[in-house]
Write an enzyme that holds these catalytic residues in place. Sequence first.
Site, PDB file in Angstrom:
ATOM      1  CG  ASP A   1       4.595 -12.029  10.177  1.00  0.00           C
ATOM      2  OD1 ASP A   1       5.555 -12.582   9.610  1.00  0.00           O
ATOM      3  OD2 ASP A   1       4.686 -10.939  10.764  1.00  0.00           O
TER       4      ASP A   1
ATOM      5  N   GLY B   1      12.027 -15.312  11.357  1.00  0.00           N
ATOM      6  CA  GLY B   1      13.335 -15.215  11.994  1.00  0.00           C
ATOM      7  C   GLY B   1      14.007 -13.900  11.687  1.00  0.00           C
ATOM      8  CB  ALA B   2      17.029 -12.352  13.126  1.00  0.00           C
TER       9      ALA B   2
ATOM     10  N   PRO C   1      20.409 -19.771   9.790  1.00  0.00           N
ATOM     11  CG  PRO C   1      22.067 -20.601  11.215  1.00  0.00           C
ATOM     12  CD  PRO C   1      21.022 -19.523  11.105  1.00  0.00           C
TER      13      PRO C   1
ATOM     14  CB  SER D   1      21.161 -27.642  -6.447  1.00  0.00           C
ATOM     15  OG  SER D   1      21.927 -28.302  -5.455  1.00  0.00           O
TER      16      SER D   1
ATOM     17  CG  HIS E   1      21.689 -22.485   2.252  1.00  0.00           C
ATOM     18  ND1 HIS E   1      21.894 -22.263   0.913  1.00  0.00           N
ATOM     19  CD2 HIS E   1      20.915 -21.456   2.699  1.00  0.00           C
ATOM     20  CE1 HIS E   1      21.266 -21.143   0.564  1.00  0.00           C
ATOM     21  NE2 HIS E   1      20.668 -20.639   1.630  1.00  0.00           N
TER      22      HIS E   1
ATOM     23  CB  THR F   1      18.064 -14.041  -1.752  1.00  0.00           C
ATOM     24  OG1 THR F   1      18.036 -14.949  -0.646  1.00  0.00           O
ATOM     25  CG2 THR F   1      19.450 -13.447  -1.870  1.00  0.00           C
TER      26      THR F   1
END
Length: 317
Positions: A38, A83-84, A125, A153, A179, A232
């Site tokens: 990171d 990522g953002a 995404p 799911s 998703h 999340t």
Amino acid sequence: MNKFKGNKVVLIGNGAVGSSYAFSLVNQSIVDELVIIDLDTEKVRGDVMDLKHATPYSPTTVRVKAGEYSDCHDADLVVICAGAAQKPGETRLDLVSKNLKIFKSIVGEVMASKFDGIFLVATNPVDILAYATWKFSGLPKERVIGSGTILDSARFRLLLSEAFDVAPRSVDAQIIGEHGDTELPVWSHANIAGQPLKTLLEQRPEGKAQIEQIFVQTRDAAYDIIQAKGATYYGVAMGLARITEAIFRNEDAVLTVSALLEGEYDEEDVYIGVPAVINRNGIRNVVEIPLNDEEQSKFAHSAKTLKDIMAEAEELK
């Protein structure tokens, strides 16, 4: 023939999702070695120490260390959580341009190390970024997996299990597609403890409205959680750990992941959430569930949504 021998994971991105995934791996002893990369090297240093202190209580010894891209050269699995972040009110697809630029750099660095393993993509995404990873890396489609609708799911099965008072593992039901906002439930093949959902609803017609609300709750759960706490991460981290487990244990497990379609479900050249058989070599094959006309139409719309976004992305041209 299984190509991979070890259980080494390199995690790129040590934010909320990445660090939760790292803890899941250590807690369940799914890997032998975990390397964390990171830009925030101080946070990585702290997390590595913290995770190491947890290893005496894990089922087996897990080696954890801070690393750099050169560590990818002998990794079996590279998991990208960098990522953002998604902001309140922002859809996953709004993130595409920012994260495509980030991914082009990350995947280039990984491949420069002579990496020859499997990519697992979690950043949103996710369907578009899994496709981008496949394109940028040049690896076979089987070795680039997106987390897809594995979390959707799981949410779906949980809510159905609560409605019918059974354990989530007694529910067989999938969310497929993007998703995100155009995902869809496969009602036609859902079953509860071996009984078709359609049959159960015939016995309790009042349940139809409840079932439809369950899908709405499933689809919108991320927005609710983001509004409440900003992001999340626990659910998707456990989903990533489950995919990792299926790979390293060569399970041939069927999981709803983002996979490249080449004619399956009447779609081409798109990564999208579908059931797929996962084993040591990545995606063995996509499982085609016979969809009814309504489901097929919604799936086609979901795929078109992703393709339209990708068509506008300069980084993919």
